[in-house]
Design a protein around this motif. Sequence first.
Motif, PDB file in Angstrom:
ATOM      1  N   ASP A   1     -49.374  42.094 -13.348  1.00 17.25           N
ATOM      2  CA  ASP A   1     -48.632  40.843 -13.259  1.00 17.25           C
ATOM      3  C   ASP A   1     -48.123  40.401 -14.632  1.00 17.25           C
ATOM      4  OD1 ASP A   1     -47.611  38.717 -11.656  1.00 17.25           O
ATOM      5  OD2 ASP A   1     -49.165  37.405 -12.491  1.00 17.25           O
ATOM      6  N   ARG A   2     -48.938  40.620 -15.653  1.00 16.02           N
ATOM      7  CA  ARG A   2     -48.478  40.287 -17.007  1.00 16.02           C
ATOM      8  C   ARG A   2     -47.325  41.200 -17.413  1.00 16.02           C
ATOM      9  NH1 ARG A   2     -50.323  37.062 -21.240  1.00 16.02           N
ATOM     10  NH2 ARG A   2     -51.269  36.031 -19.461  1.00 16.02           N
ATOM     11  N   ILE A   3     -47.375  42.458 -17.009  1.00 15.49           N
ATOM     12  CA  ILE A   3     -46.269  43.377 -17.283  1.00 15.49           C
ATOM     13  C   ILE A   3     -45.004  42.882 -16.585  1.00 15.49           C
ATOM     14  CG2 ILE A   3     -45.409  45.723 -16.904  1.00 15.49           C
ATOM     15  CD1 ILE A   3     -48.367  46.646 -17.185  1.00 15.49           C
ATOM     16  N   ARG A   4     -45.148  42.428 -15.350  1.00 14.89           N
ATOM     17  CA  ARG A   4     -43.994  41.908 -14.610  1.00 14.89           C
ATOM     18  C   ARG A   4     -43.419  40.668 -15.283  1.00 14.89           C
ATOM     19  NH1 ARG A   4     -44.779  40.228  -8.481  1.00 14.89           N
ATOM     20  NH2 ARG A   4     -46.340  38.943  -9.502  1.00 14.89           N
ATOM     21  N   GLU A   5     -44.287  39.753 -15.724  1.00 15.54           N
ATOM     22  CA  GLU A   5     -43.815  38.557 -16.416  1.00 15.54           C
ATOM     23  C   GLU A   5     -43.078  38.917 -17.699  1.00 15.54           C
ATOM     24  OE1 GLU A   5     -47.206  36.132 -17.139  1.00 15.54           O
ATOM     25  OE2 GLU A   5     -47.497  35.644 -15.015  1.00 15.54           O
ATOM     26  N   ASP A   6     -43.663  39.822 -18.479  1.00 17.89           N
ATOM     27  CA  ASP A   6     -43.029  40.207 -19.737  1.00 17.89           C
ATOM     28  C   ASP A   6     -41.737  40.983 -19.521  1.00 17.89           C
ATOM     29  OD1 ASP A   6     -45.006  38.943 -21.111  1.00 17.89           O
ATOM     30  OD2 ASP A   6     -45.955  40.751 -21.906  1.00 17.89           O
ATOM     31  N   SER A   7     -41.648  41.721 -18.433  1.00 18.13           N
ATOM     32  CA  SER A   7     -40.431  42.498 -18.186  1.00 18.13           C
ATOM     33  C   SER A   7     -39.250  41.596 -17.837  1.00 18.13           C
ATOM     34  CB  SER A   7     -40.647  43.528 -17.086  1.00 18.13           C
ATOM     35  OG  SER A   7     -40.805  42.903 -15.843  1.00 18.13           O
ATOM     36  N   THR A   8     -39.510  40.434 -17.248  1.00 19.30           N
ATOM     37  CA  THR A   8     -38.400  39.514 -16.979  1.00 19.30           C
ATOM     38  C   THR A   8     -37.935  38.822 -18.257  1.00 19.30           C
ATOM     39  OG1 THR A   8     -39.933  37.732 -16.399  1.00 19.30           O
ATOM     40  CG2 THR A   8     -39.103  39.102 -14.596  1.00 19.30           C
ATOM     41  N   LYS A   9     -38.835  38.645 -19.215  1.00 13.93           N
ATOM     42  CA  LYS A   9     -38.470  38.017 -20.488  1.00 13.93           C
ATOM     43  C   LYS A   9     -37.749  38.988 -21.419  1.00 13.93           C
ATOM     44  CE  LYS A   9     -42.614  35.171 -20.519  1.00 13.93           C
ATOM     45  NZ  LYS A   9     -43.891  34.996 -21.208  1.00 13.93           N
ATOM     46  N   ARG A  10     -38.111  40.259 -21.364  1.00 16.64           N
ATOM     47  CA  ARG A  10     -37.601  41.251 -22.319  1.00 16.64           C
ATOM     48  C   ARG A  10     -36.942  42.403 -21.569  1.00 16.64           C
ATOM     49  NH1 ARG A  10     -42.511  39.269 -23.779  1.00 16.64           N
ATOM     50  NH2 ARG A  10     -42.653  38.405 -25.868  1.00 16.64           N
ATOM     51  N   ARG A  11     -35.808  42.136 -20.986  1.00 21.02           N
ATOM     52  CA  ARG A  11     -35.130  43.111 -20.133  1.00 21.02           C
ATOM     53  C   ARG A  11     -34.611  44.335 -20.885  1.00 21.02           C
ATOM     54  NH1 ARG A  11     -34.424  41.451 -15.019  1.00 21.02           N
ATOM     55  NH2 ARG A  11     -34.552  39.238 -14.609  1.00 21.02           N
ATOM     56  N   ARG A  12     -34.340  44.212 -22.146  1.00 22.13           N
ATOM     57  CA  ARG A  12     -33.743  45.321 -22.904  1.00 22.13           C
ATOM     58  C   ARG A  12     -34.765  46.242 -23.551  1.00 22.13           C
ATOM     59  NH1 ARG A  12     -28.411  45.635 -22.083  1.00 22.13           N
ATOM     60  NH2 ARG A  12     -27.401  43.622 -21.927  1.00 22.13           N
ATOM     61  N   GLU A  13     -36.021  45.854 -23.543  1.00 20.36           N
ATOM     62  CA  GLU A  13     -37.051  46.683 -24.170  1.00 20.36           C
ATOM     63  C   GLU A  13     -37.474  47.806 -23.233  1.00 20.36           C
ATOM     64  OE1 GLU A  13     -40.454  44.922 -26.024  1.00 20.36           O
ATOM     65  OE2 GLU A  13     -39.309  43.137 -26.582  1.00 20.36           O
ATOM     66  N   PRO A  14     -37.915  48.923 -23.783  1.00 19.14           N
ATOM     67  CA  PRO A  14     -38.448  50.005 -22.944  1.00 19.14           C
ATOM     68  C   PRO A  14     -39.707  49.550 -22.211  1.00 19.14           C
ATOM     69  CG  PRO A  14     -38.100  50.756 -25.198  1.00 19.14           C
ATOM     70  CD  PRO A  14     -37.876  49.279 -25.196  1.00 19.14           C
ATOM     71  N   ILE A  15     -39.939  50.131 -21.058  1.00 17.70           N
ATOM     72  CA  ILE A  15     -41.102  49.747 -20.245  1.00 17.70           C
ATOM     73  C   ILE A  15     -42.410  50.018 -20.986  1.00 17.70           C
ATOM     74  CG2 ILE A  15     -41.203  51.935 -18.991  1.00 17.70           C
ATOM     75  CD1 ILE A  15     -41.841  48.665 -17.237  1.00 17.70           C
TER      76      ILE A  15
ATOM     77  N   GLY B   1     -37.668  55.739 -22.078  1.00 14.87           N
ATOM     78  CA  GLY B   1     -36.620  55.122 -21.270  1.00 14.87           C
ATOM     79  C   GLY B   1     -36.676  53.613 -21.281  1.00 14.87           C
ATOM     80  N   THR B   2     -35.577  53.012 -20.853  1.00 13.21           N
ATOM     81  CA  THR B   2     -35.548  51.571 -20.717  1.00 13.21           C
ATOM     82  C   THR B   2     -35.879  51.213 -19.291  1.00 13.21           C
ATOM     83  OG1 THR B   2     -33.193  51.606 -20.208  1.00 13.21           O
ATOM     84  CG2 THR B   2     -33.823  51.257 -22.507  1.00 13.21           C
ATOM     85  N   GLN B   3     -36.080  49.962 -19.084  1.00 14.94           N
ATOM     86  CA  GLN B   3     -36.409  49.478 -17.766  1.00 14.94           C
ATOM     87  C   GLN B   3     -35.223  49.637 -16.831  1.00 14.94           C
ATOM     88  OE1 GLN B   3     -37.718  45.551 -18.140  1.00 14.94           O
ATOM     89  NE2 GLN B   3     -38.006  45.256 -15.961  1.00 14.94           N
ATOM     90  N   LYS B   4     -35.482  49.786 -15.541  1.00 16.56           N
ATOM     91  CA  LYS B   4     -34.406  49.960 -14.569  1.00 16.56           C
ATOM     92  C   LYS B   4     -33.460  48.783 -14.625  1.00 16.56           C
ATOM     93  CE  LYS B   4     -37.012  52.521 -11.167  1.00 16.56           C
ATOM     94  NZ  LYS B   4     -37.556  52.512  -9.824  1.00 16.56           N
ATOM     95  N   GLY B   5     -32.191  49.095 -14.638  1.00  5.61           N
ATOM     96  CA  GLY B   5     -31.166  48.048 -14.613  1.00  5.61           C
ATOM     97  C   GLY B   5     -31.000  47.321 -15.919  1.00  5.61           C
ATOM     98  N   ALA B   6     -31.671  47.748 -16.952  1.00  6.28           N
ATOM     99  CA  ALA B   6     -31.624  47.007 -18.206  1.00  6.28           C
ATOM    100  C   ALA B   6     -30.555  47.521 -19.159  1.00  6.28           C
ATOM    101  CB  ALA B   6     -32.991  47.076 -18.890  1.00  6.28           C
ATOM    102  N   GLY B   7     -29.947  48.627 -18.842  1.00 10.88           N
ATOM    103  CA  GLY B   7     -28.932  49.151 -19.743  1.00 10.88           C
ATOM    104  C   GLY B   7     -29.559  50.000 -20.810  1.00 10.88           C
ATOM    105  N   SER B   8     -28.916  50.069 -21.946  1.00  7.95           N
ATOM    106  CA  SER B   8     -29.415  50.919 -23.028  1.00  7.95           C
ATOM    107  C   SER B   8     -30.389  50.147 -23.908  1.00  7.95           C
ATOM    108  CB  SER B   8     -28.230  51.421 -23.864  1.00  7.95           C
ATOM    109  OG  SER B   8     -27.562  50.319 -24.428  1.00  7.95           O
ATOM    110  N   SER B   9     -31.007  50.887 -24.810  1.00  6.95           N
ATOM    111  CA  SER B   9     -31.969  50.279 -25.744  1.00  6.95           C
ATOM    112  C   SER B   9     -31.242  49.334 -26.683  1.00  6.95           C
ATOM    113  CB  SER B   9     -32.666  51.363 -26.540  1.00  6.95           C
ATOM    114  OG  SER B   9     -33.397  52.196 -25.700  1.00  6.95           O
ATOM    115  N   ARG B  10     -32.030  48.530 -27.388  1.00  7.18           N
ATOM    116  CA  ARG B  10     -31.450  47.591 -28.346  1.00  7.18           C
ATOM    117  C   ARG B  10     -30.681  48.330 -29.432  1.00  7.18           C
ATOM    118  NH1 ARG B  10     -36.171  43.767 -30.281  1.00  7.18           N
ATOM    119  NH2 ARG B  10     -37.430  45.506 -29.619  1.00  7.18           N
ATOM    120  N   ALA B  11     -29.597  47.720 -29.835  1.00  6.35           N
ATOM    121  CA  ALA B  11     -28.807  48.299 -30.926  1.00  6.35           C
ATOM    122  C   ALA B  11     -29.508  48.063 -32.241  1.00  6.35           C
ATOM    123  CB  ALA B  11     -27.426  47.685 -30.947  1.00  6.35           C
ATOM    124  N   ALA B  12     -29.340  49.001 -33.153  1.00  9.00           N
ATOM    125  CA  ALA B  12     -30.018  48.896 -34.443  1.00  9.00           C
ATOM    126  C   ALA B  12     -29.344  47.897 -35.348  1.00  9.00           C
ATOM    127  CB  ALA B  12     -30.038  50.248 -35.124  1.00  9.00           C
TER     128      ALA B  12
END
Length: 170
Positions: free
Chosen positions: A73-87, A159-170
């Motif tokens: 559940d904490r992973i789910r909460e954090d994944s909604t806050k940080r959509r662009r980060e890898p899982i 990999g990045t999370q599903k539907g999140a697009g690419s990783s953060r740009a440098a």
Amino acid sequence: VIIATIFMGVYIAIQFRHVSWSFGAGAVIALIHDVLVVMCALVISQYQFDLTTLAAVLTVIGYSVHDTIIVSDRIREDSTKRRREPIASIMNRAINETLSRTILTSGTAIVVLLSLLAFGGPILRPSAFTLLIGFITGTYSSIYIAGPVVLFWEGGTGGTQKGAGSSRAA
């Protein structure tokens, strides 16, 4: 128990489908691991398997699933806050956030179980031993088995999370 475990896995997969469907598989594999370790410990220790021991095994199942769901559940909460980060990064952060809570909760229960094991007498010893082994394995399987299973089915750590697009740009 097998049918209930399958239904728990399906239910968890549905609840966490927005992050990954594999959370259900991770929870079920962690649960199977915990029960197998407890059963092996009972066989090795040669404690009598009676109704109190069966109740302790069922308690271990509930504890294991509950602890795995807390971390998930904490992973789910954090994944909604940080959509662009890898899982993998999200999982690492979520596990670190819940680690102290998990250790404190398990630690207090384990101290009580050690007391029961030492002073409980021959009637309570098999169930206290079962709960002790189950709580220890349930605690580490929530972190070291359920999460890596999800990462394995998600294709590793890069990999990045599903539907999140690419990783953060440098």
